[in-house]
Design an enzyme around this catalytic site. Structure first.
Site, PDB file in Angstrom:
ATOM      1  N   GLU A 161     -83.321  30.432 -35.114  1.00 43.91           N
ATOM      2  CA  GLU A 161     -83.005  30.539 -33.692  1.00 43.91           C
ATOM      3  C   GLU A 161     -84.237  31.020 -32.958  1.00 43.91           C
ATOM      4  OE1 GLU A 161     -78.389  32.173 -33.984  1.00 43.91           O
ATOM      5  OE2 GLU A 161     -79.941  33.516 -33.265  1.00 43.91           O
ATOM      6  N   LYS A 162     -84.286  30.730 -31.666  1.00 43.76           N
ATOM      7  CA  LYS A 162     -85.332  31.334 -30.858  1.00 43.76           C
ATOM      8  C   LYS A 162     -85.078  32.845 -30.847  1.00 43.76           C
ATOM      9  CE  LYS A 162     -88.039  30.569 -26.751  1.00 43.76           C
ATOM     10  NZ  LYS A 162     -89.276  30.320 -27.506  1.00 43.76           N
ATOM     11  N   ARG A 183     -63.037  39.998 -38.875  1.00 43.95           N
ATOM     12  CA  ARG A 183     -62.426  41.193 -39.501  1.00 43.95           C
ATOM     13  C   ARG A 183     -62.412  42.319 -38.473  1.00 43.95           C
ATOM     14  NH1 ARG A 183     -67.310  44.046 -39.640  1.00 43.95           N
ATOM     15  NH2 ARG A 183     -69.116  42.785 -40.164  1.00 43.95           N
ATOM     16  N   VAL A 222     -66.584  48.141 -37.776  1.00 46.40           N
ATOM     17  CA  VAL A 222     -66.843  49.580 -37.874  1.00 46.40           C
ATOM     18  C   VAL A 222     -66.603  50.264 -36.523  1.00 46.40           C
ATOM     19  CG1 VAL A 222     -68.652  51.303 -38.296  1.00 46.40           C
ATOM     20  CG2 VAL A 222     -68.525  49.255 -39.742  1.00 46.40           C
TER      21      VAL A 222
HETATM   22  P1  ADP Z   1     -70.254  45.992 -38.069  1.00 43.59           P
HETATM   23  O1  ADP Z   1     -70.591  45.275 -36.837  1.00 43.59           O
HETATM   24  O2  ADP Z   1     -68.798  46.124 -38.331  1.00 43.59           O
HETATM   25  O3  ADP Z   1     -71.045  47.243 -38.242  1.00 43.59           O
HETATM   26  P2  ADP Z   1     -71.892  45.149 -40.195  1.00 43.59           P
HETATM   27  O4  ADP Z   1     -72.487  43.786 -40.280  1.00 43.59           O
HETATM   28  O5  ADP Z   1     -72.798  46.302 -39.932  1.00 43.59           O
HETATM   29  O6  ADP Z   1     -70.741  45.028 -39.140  1.00 43.59           O
HETATM   30  O7  ADP Z   1     -71.078  45.392 -41.516  1.00 43.59           O
HETATM   31  C1  ADP Z   1     -70.028  46.325 -41.670  1.00 43.59           C
HETATM   32  C2  ADP Z   1     -69.957  46.775 -43.092  1.00 43.59           C
HETATM   33  O8  ADP Z   1     -69.842  45.696 -43.965  1.00 43.59           O
HETATM   34  C3  ADP Z   1     -71.169  47.555 -43.521  1.00 43.59           C
HETATM   35  O9  ADP Z   1     -70.724  48.570 -44.365  1.00 43.59           O
HETATM   36  C4  ADP Z   1     -72.005  46.539 -44.263  1.00 43.59           C
HETATM   37  O10 ADP Z   1     -72.786  47.171 -45.256  1.00 43.59           O
HETATM   38  C5  ADP Z   1     -70.945  45.646 -44.843  1.00 43.59           C
HETATM   39  N1  ADP Z   1     -71.336  44.229 -44.905  1.00 43.59           N
HETATM   40  C6  ADP Z   1     -71.674  43.422 -43.892  1.00 43.59           C
HETATM   41  N2  ADP Z   1     -71.906  42.171 -44.306  1.00 43.59           N
HETATM   42  C7  ADP Z   1     -71.707  42.174 -45.628  1.00 43.59           C
HETATM   43  C8  ADP Z   1     -71.774  41.171 -46.660  1.00 43.59           C
HETATM   44  N3  ADP Z   1     -72.096  39.915 -46.400  1.00 43.59           N
HETATM   45  N4  ADP Z   1     -71.485  41.543 -47.903  1.00 43.59           N
HETATM   46  C9  ADP Z   1     -71.139  42.808 -48.192  1.00 43.59           C
HETATM   47  N5  ADP Z   1     -71.047  43.783 -47.276  1.00 43.59           N
HETATM   48  C10 ADP Z   1     -71.334  43.481 -46.025  1.00 43.59           C
HETATM   49  P1  ADP Z   2     -75.685  40.054 -39.098  1.00 44.86           P
HETATM   50  O1  ADP Z   2     -74.786  38.972 -39.625  1.00 44.86           O
HETATM   51  O2  ADP Z   2     -76.598  40.581 -40.124  1.00 44.86           O
HETATM   52  O3  ADP Z   2     -74.933  41.087 -38.305  1.00 44.86           O
HETATM   53  P2  ADP Z   2     -76.579  38.888 -36.565  1.00 44.86           P
HETATM   54  O4  ADP Z   2     -76.788  37.421 -36.437  1.00 44.86           O
HETATM   55  O5  ADP Z   2     -75.353  39.460 -35.940  1.00 44.86           O
HETATM   56  O6  ADP Z   2     -76.670  39.272 -38.105  1.00 44.86           O
HETATM   57  O7  ADP Z   2     -77.848  39.638 -35.996  1.00 44.86           O
HETATM   58  C1  ADP Z   2     -78.072  41.019 -36.228  1.00 44.86           C
HETATM   59  C2  ADP Z   2     -78.876  41.595 -35.071  1.00 44.86           C
HETATM   60  O8  ADP Z   2     -80.110  40.902 -34.913  1.00 44.86           O
HETATM   61  C3  ADP Z   2     -78.185  41.466 -33.706  1.00 44.86           C
HETATM   62  O9  ADP Z   2     -77.346  42.547 -33.473  1.00 44.86           O
HETATM   63  C4  ADP Z   2     -79.361  41.440 -32.753  1.00 44.86           C
HETATM   64  O10 ADP Z   2     -79.820  42.758 -32.487  1.00 44.86           O
HETATM   65  C5  ADP Z   2     -80.432  40.724 -33.546  1.00 44.86           C
HETATM   66  N1  ADP Z   2     -80.473  39.283 -33.232  1.00 44.86           N
HETATM   67  C6  ADP Z   2     -79.707  38.326 -33.779  1.00 44.86           C
HETATM   68  N2  ADP Z   2     -80.029  37.103 -33.296  1.00 44.86           N
HETATM   69  C7  ADP Z   2     -81.019  37.298 -32.401  1.00 44.86           C
HETATM   70  C8  ADP Z   2     -81.809  36.433 -31.578  1.00 44.86           C
HETATM   71  N3  ADP Z   2     -81.638  35.111 -31.592  1.00 44.86           N
HETATM   72  N4  ADP Z   2     -82.756  37.001 -30.790  1.00 44.86           N
HETATM   73  C9  ADP Z   2     -82.959  38.336 -30.797  1.00 44.86           C
HETATM   74  N5  ADP Z   2     -82.261  39.202 -31.562  1.00 44.86           N
HETATM   75  C10 ADP Z   2     -81.315  38.694 -32.363  1.00 44.86           C
END
Ligand code: ADP
Ligand code: ADP
Ligand code: MG
Length: 464
Positions: free
Chosen positions: A200-201, A292, A295
């Protein structure tokens, strides 16, 4: 309504779900690993079943053991919490095949939305704005170079199966791309067993704004406003608030409608979160859906007065949503601080240990979600988050002052935590103004750590 539910999780979220069940008159079955025999969720549940050794792969991710425990203990449904099996489509399908209700969307919906690159394509079809990027999965680094050339640098490489900020790399030039692709892909294979990548950009200086949605089996989809989760370190959230200072009522309405559309187009059921990045120019882009409970769901509960976990259970039992869009009014302001057992001065290294003493804050507008108690030994095998401190107050400034006070009252002895750092953030001028983006921590960490090392303690009485 269900009579008995199994909770396929641990820690504060398992306790949170048990509390909702008790208030609904539903019996609970906790599952635990051998490392968690003394955990609070085991003590609070009606029944508890050991499902395997400490390693999550053999216990909290052990689908056969969990399904067996559910069937043998006479459960009708399984609540997966967050993390672990919560976004596992195969597990959702297996529950159904075993005659158990998975408290969450169907396996098909998780497949559609859980793969981040597939979800992007679905959102494009639905007319929800997404960040410019690749069409589907990238075959190799060469293809990534072509797409990056077309959309322009900087770009963000992402794992289709990613989560928790893993498998992501920022790339500022073509020279950096091949190495970043290889390392992000290796991390994705190691963490998720899936190396498919997209890009992504990279939106510069964005805010992370997410919308809570709830949907039932009867075609109702409602959004419950936003959470601003821009206080992040390495793409992981540290502090969240609702409402966001960055949203006008018009923008809230537009983004809320986009979130509802996103949920409708995949036939969603249950609680879900649509995550967006909001650019400084006011444009917003879908980044992913979390299928889901999240947190940071308590900040939404505080400003809407709704219990999202009870609502998840109601919806899973086939009942219609207990509110309509018109019933949802955002009242006051809420902030959540995640307390991790880690040392910010040692590059945030997790520091599990024995909880020699713990004291939770209380008083007006305060909520603590935690599985800690004095004497509890933190197992080193799982997430380092040990508590969530949540406040609610009429205004943002009152909520900030309340949270400072809460952090001053909170005591945990036995290991370092992120509490002091959070307290300092609540005095940072940019945070106070509400003028911060996802690079806030990165840009201010040195300063915050310096304050910490000097033993700076601000006083609640003085305004920064
Ligand atoms: P939230 O927005 O609810 O904080 P997170 O992406 O930070 O979402 O994930 C919430 C919890 O789930 C965290 O404890 C993280 O370590 C765990 N988690 C997130 N993605 C995965 C994954 N793909 N596999 C295992 N644990 C995950
Ligand atoms: P995860 O599945 O690990 O939660 P996300 O796609 O939600 O991954 O991205 C995690 C974080 O990375 C976002 O909360 C945001 O801060 C940053 N991020 C994600 N996509 C972009 C983007 N295209 N440009 C800038 N920051 C991004
Ligand atoms: Mg995310």
């Amino acid at each position: 309504m269900f009579k008995r539910i199994l909770i396929a999780n641990r820690g504060e979220i398992a306790v949170r779900i048990i509390r909702a069940c008790r208030e609904l008159g539903i019996e609970t079955v906790a599952v635990y690993s051998t490392a968690d025999a003394n955990a609070l969720h085991v003590q609070l549940a009606t029944l508890a079943v050991c499902i395997g050794p400490a390693k999550a792969a053999q216990s909290y991710l052990n689908q056969t053991a969990i399904l067996t425990a559910a069937i043998e203990s006479g459960c009708e449904a399984i609540h997966p919490g967050y993390g672990f099996l919560s976004e596992n489509d195969e597990f959702a399908d297996l529950c159904t095949q075993c005659g158990l209700t998975f408290i969450g969307p169907s396996g098909d919906v998780i497949r559609r939305m859980g793969n981040k690159s597939a979800a992007r394509s679905l959102m494009i079809e639905a007319g929800v704005p997404v960040v410019p990027g690749s069409d589907g999965v990238l075959q190799n680094a060469e293809q990534a170079l072509e797409v990056a050339q077309r959309i322009g640098y900087p770009v963000l490489l992402k794992a289709s199966a990613g989560g928790g900020g893993r498998g992501m790399r920022r790339v500022f030039s073509a020279e950096e791309l091949p190495a970043a692709f290889a390392s992000a892909q290796a991390e994705a294979v190691a963490c998720f067993g899936n190396g498919s990548m997209y890009l992504e950009k990279l939106v510069l200086s964005p805010r992370h704004i997410e919308f809570q949605i709830m949907a039932d089996r009867h075609g109702h989809v409602v959004h419950l406003g936003e959470r601003d989760c821009s206080v992040q370190r390495k793409n992981q959230k540290l502090m969240e608030e609702s409402p966001s200072r960055a949203l006008t009522p018009a923008l809230r309405q537009a983004m809320g409608e986009a979130a509802v559309k996103a949920a409708q187009c995949c036939g969603y059921e249950g609680a879900g979160t649509i995550e967006f990045v909001l650019a400084p120019d006011g444009n917003y882009y879908f980044i992913e859906m979390n299928t889901r409970i999240q947190v940071e769901h308590p900040v939404t509960e505080m400003v809407t007065g709704q219990d999202l976990v009870k609502e998840q259970i109601r919806v899973a039992a086939g009942l219609p949503l207990s509110f309509t869009q018109d019933d949802i009014k955002l009242n006051g302001h809420s902030i959540e601080v995640r307390i991790n057992a880690e040392d910010p001065t040692k590059n945030f290294a997790p520091m599990p240990g024995k909880t020699e003493f713990v004291h939770f804050p209380g008083g007006c507008g305060v909520r603590v979600d935690s599985a800690l108690y004095t004497g509890y030994e933190l197992p080193p095998f799982y997430d380092s988050m040990v508590a969530k401190l949540i406040v609610h107050a009429p205004t943002r400034l009152a909520a900030i002052r309340r949270m400072r006070r809460v952090l001053e009252e909170f005591i945990v002895e036995g290991y370092p935590t992120s509490a002091e750092l959070a307290h300092l953030i609540l005095y940072h001028p940019d945070f106070l103004k509400g003028d911060y983006c996802t690079s806030f921590i990165e840009e201010n960490l040195e300063q915050l750590l310096e304050w910490m090392e000097k033993g700076c303690r601000f006083d609640t009485q003085e305004e920064a």
